[in-house]
Design a protein around this motif. Structure first.
Motif, PDB file in Angstrom:
ATOM      1  N   LEU A 169     -12.701  -1.537  -1.661  1.00 21.99           N
ATOM      2  CA  LEU A 169     -13.628  -1.613  -2.089  1.00 21.99           C
ATOM      3  C   LEU A 169     -14.234  -0.982  -1.242  1.00 21.99           C
ATOM      4  O   LEU A 169     -15.316   0.178  -0.939  1.00 21.99           O
ATOM      5  N   ALA A 170     -14.226  -1.934  -0.325  1.00 17.14           N
ATOM      6  CA  ALA A 170     -15.528  -1.951   0.320  1.00 17.14           C
ATOM      7  C   ALA A 170     -14.561  -0.449   1.680  1.00 17.14           C
ATOM      8  O   ALA A 170     -15.217  -0.116   2.678  1.00 17.14           O
ATOM      9  N   GLY A 171     -14.407   0.878   1.603  1.00 18.25           N
ATOM     10  CA  GLY A 171     -14.007   1.590   1.930  1.00 18.25           C
ATOM     11  C   GLY A 171     -12.146   1.587   2.289  1.00 18.25           C
ATOM     12  O   GLY A 171     -12.310   2.780   3.549  1.00 18.25           O
ATOM     13  N   ASN A 172     -12.036   0.779   2.941  1.00 17.99           N
ATOM     14  CA  ASN A 172     -11.059   0.641   3.845  1.00 17.99           C
ATOM     15  C   ASN A 172      -9.519   1.359   2.297  1.00 17.99           C
ATOM     16  O   ASN A 172      -9.015   1.190   1.105  1.00 17.99           O
ATOM     17  N   THR A 173      -8.471   1.688   3.573  1.00 20.45           N
ATOM     18  CA  THR A 173      -6.658   1.849   2.714  1.00 20.45           C
ATOM     19  C   THR A 173      -5.980   0.355   3.345  1.00 20.45           C
ATOM     20  O   THR A 173      -6.898  -0.093   4.551  1.00 20.45           O
ATOM     21  N   VAL A 174      -5.025   0.455   2.664  1.00 19.13           N
ATOM     22  CA  VAL A 174      -4.408  -0.842   2.741  1.00 19.13           C
ATOM     23  C   VAL A 174      -2.940  -0.452   2.892  1.00 19.13           C
ATOM     24  O   VAL A 174      -2.358   0.425   2.260  1.00 19.13           O
ATOM     25  N   VAL A 175      -2.241  -1.290   3.154  1.00 21.27           N
ATOM     26  CA  VAL A 175      -0.962  -1.550   3.767  1.00 21.27           C
ATOM     27  C   VAL A 175      -0.313  -2.835   3.333  1.00 21.27           C
ATOM     28  O   VAL A 175      -0.729  -4.160   3.812  1.00 21.27           O
ATOM     29  N   ILE A 176       0.068  -2.830   2.118  1.00 25.33           N
ATOM     30  CA  ILE A 176       0.206  -4.470   1.318  1.00 25.33           C
ATOM     31  C   ILE A 176       1.435  -4.942   1.943  1.00 25.33           C
ATOM     32  O   ILE A 176       2.431  -4.407   1.962  1.00 25.33           O
ATOM     33  N   LYS A 177       2.345  -6.413   2.368  1.00 31.07           N
ATOM     34  CA  LYS A 177       3.292  -6.775   2.265  1.00 31.07           C
ATOM     35  C   LYS A 177       3.489  -7.650   1.727  1.00 31.07           C
ATOM     36  O   LYS A 177       3.349  -9.111   2.214  1.00 31.07           O
ATOM     37  N   PRO A 178       4.233  -7.967   0.392  1.00 28.54           N
ATOM     38  CA  PRO A 178       4.119  -9.135  -0.927  1.00 28.54           C
ATOM     39  C   PRO A 178       5.362  -9.722   0.143  1.00 28.54           C
ATOM     40  O   PRO A 178       6.601  -9.555   0.765  1.00 28.54           O
ATOM     41  N   ALA A 179       5.886 -11.027  -0.857  1.00 24.49           N
ATOM     42  CA  ALA A 179       6.498 -11.811   0.141  1.00 24.49           C
ATOM     43  C   ALA A 179       8.072 -11.140  -0.868  1.00 24.49           C
ATOM     44  O   ALA A 179       8.273 -10.430  -1.501  1.00 24.49           O
TER      45      ALA A 179
END
Length: 482
Positions: A169-179
């Motif tokens: 929402l703040a305008g960033n992009t994400v790389v998510i690493k779940p367990a």
């Protein structure tokens, strides 16, 4: 294999495309370790670099979208996720071990976080005028950049969404690493969420943190890391990310104390709240009660009442609606807690194993453990000092308030604490002296407003959240003067 959503098993997401991993790790049902629920991709360092590439590319355009568009897309994504809740609950239970009630609450909270944070965004983003009248100064905000979200196995859904949602929402992009122990529900739900955003805004990789985590920590394009997990791993992340001075949000380990004052009510509701504070998710919660200090005048009464409450607990496969507590999530944690309990028994402390086995025939097929109350134990005992992260609770007697506060603060951790008394002013007075990120009065739970959260102090975490939730953690503010 997972029957409902096989398309995410063994896969990872980069730039809008789901890739099949060359190597995978089986995800087992902790209530029946012979059951393979699905597979987690064992991503390579190259895979992670490609995910960062995609996020960095998408950031150039996503960061320039209006706050209205970002909020609208997130609201649309929350509506798309709602119908998935019921059909995702059983998957979550099977890979994580939570009970049906616990699993459904976590999933519903994810939808709530998306909706409420989207509503919050537009007002929060507005510039704020500060400074003297002779000079107009505005505090303005800009997104920080590619953000890594590293989430744990104990509460993978809500602890992924509470970080990824405000970052996006703040305008960033994400790389998510779940367990890798239980990534399937995260992948399933984020598959739906990602479809509401441009390719590259949400990327997901799975695999061993020791093998791929250093890529996220050292790549200069990753400008922020949100990590929830152990203090030991948090220290490694801090060290690895220091070279590029990343912004860090960390919610780490805890050894939460509960202080029972002489005037505590200790009625049915209070004892139930304490039981839930100890045994939620089989005790595998960073902010669970992990040690209880009871005034000597109420000690016997308290142990007796808590014992009766623990005796009610039915332990079994979380998929069964009558289960009040499920199995532990994985073998390593199961063995760790078992060993701590065995050493505690040998030390001479009184270990009362309580609760009821739902199914004795299948008991040994899962990581099941009955809850235990440990009495006649000193403050300096191993069980009191360690973050046990399981269904065992030490109860320690104290004689005066100063002693209780001193023992409560005698830990490298400082996540949560609770004070149990009928005197609210006294509770506030003690709370001011407790070294914790948050203190609850006559409860030990979460904040009902999910936008609120307060990471711990000392070795329990970094950064602070406010009434605006996590939005401030994922932006840089700057002053504009004229």
């Amino acid at each position: 294999m997972i029957g409902v959503f096989p398309e995410i098993s063994g896969r990872f997401l980069i730039d809008g495309e789901w890739h099949k991993a060359k190597e995978t790790k089986q995800v087992h049902n902790p209530a029946n370790i012979d059951e393979v629920v699905g597979e987690a991709a064992a991503c390579s360092k190259q895979d992670v670099t490609q995910a960062i590439d995609a996020a960095a590319k998408a950031f150039k355009t996503w960061s320039r979208t209006s706050v209205e568009e970002r909020a609208e897309r997130m609201k649309k994504a929350s509506e798309a996720l709602k119908p998935m809740i019921e059909e995702s609950v059983s998957l979550f239970v099977r890979e994580n071990g939570k009970t049906l009630v616990e699993a459904k609450k976590d999933l519903l909270r994810c939808v709530e976080v998306m909706s409420r944070m989207a509503d919050t965004l537009i007002e929060w983003w507005k510039p704020v005028n500060v400074g003297q009248s002779a000079q107009t100064v505005q505090v303005r905000r800009r997104p920080r950049g590619v953000t890594a979200v590293i989430s744990p196995w104990n509460s993978p859904m809500i602890l992924t969404f509470k970080r990824a949602v405000p970052a996006i929402l703040a305008g960033n992009t994400v790389v998510i690493k779940p367990a890798t122990n239980c990534p399937l529900t995260v992948l399933t739900c984020l598959k739906v969420v990602a479809s509401s955003f441009p390719d590259g805004v949400i990327n997901i990789v799975t695999g061993s943190g020791s093998k791929i985590g250093d890529v996220l920590c050292t790549d200069p394009r990753v400008r922020a890391i949100a990590f929830t997990g152990s203090t030991e791993t948090g220290k490694i992340i801090m060290s690895q990310s220091a070279g590029t001075v990343k912004k860090l949000f960390m919610e780490l380990g805890g050894n939460d104390p509960a202080l029972i004052l002489p005037d505590a009510e200790l009625g049915k509701t209070d004892i139930q709240r304490i039981r839930m504070g100890v045994l939620r998710a089989s005790g595998q919660v960073c902010s669970a009660i992990k040690r209880i200090y009871v005034h000597e005048s109420r000690y016997s009464e308290f142990v007796e009442k808590l014992t009766r409450e623990f005796e009610r607990v039915v332990v079994g496969n979380g998929i069964h609606p009558d289960a009040m507590m499920g199995p532990m999530n994985n073998k390593a944690q199961f063995e760790f807690v078992k060993d701590v309990i065995e050493r505690t028994k040998k030390s001479g402390a009184n270990v009362a194993e309580l609760g009821q086995k739902m199914d004795t025939e299948t008991w040994d097929k899962g990581y099941f453990m009955l809850p235990s109350i440990v009495s006649n134990i000193d403050h300096d005992h191993e069980l009191v000092g360690v973050e046990q992260f399981g269904p065992v609770i030490p109860v320690i007697s104290y004689s005066d308030e100063e002693e209780a506060i001193e023992m409560a603060n005698d830990t490298p951790y400082g996540l949560r604490a609770s004070v149990w008394t009928q005197d609210k002013a006294k509770a506030r007075e003690i709370a001011d002296r407790l070294e914790a990120g948050a203190v609850f009065h006559n409860n030990h739970t979460i904040f009902q407003d999910l936008r609120l959260d307060f990471p711990g102090i000392k070795e329990s975490g970094l950064s602070r959240e406010t009434q605006w939730g996590s939005l401030e953690l994922f932006t840089d503010s700057y002053g504009f003067a004229d």
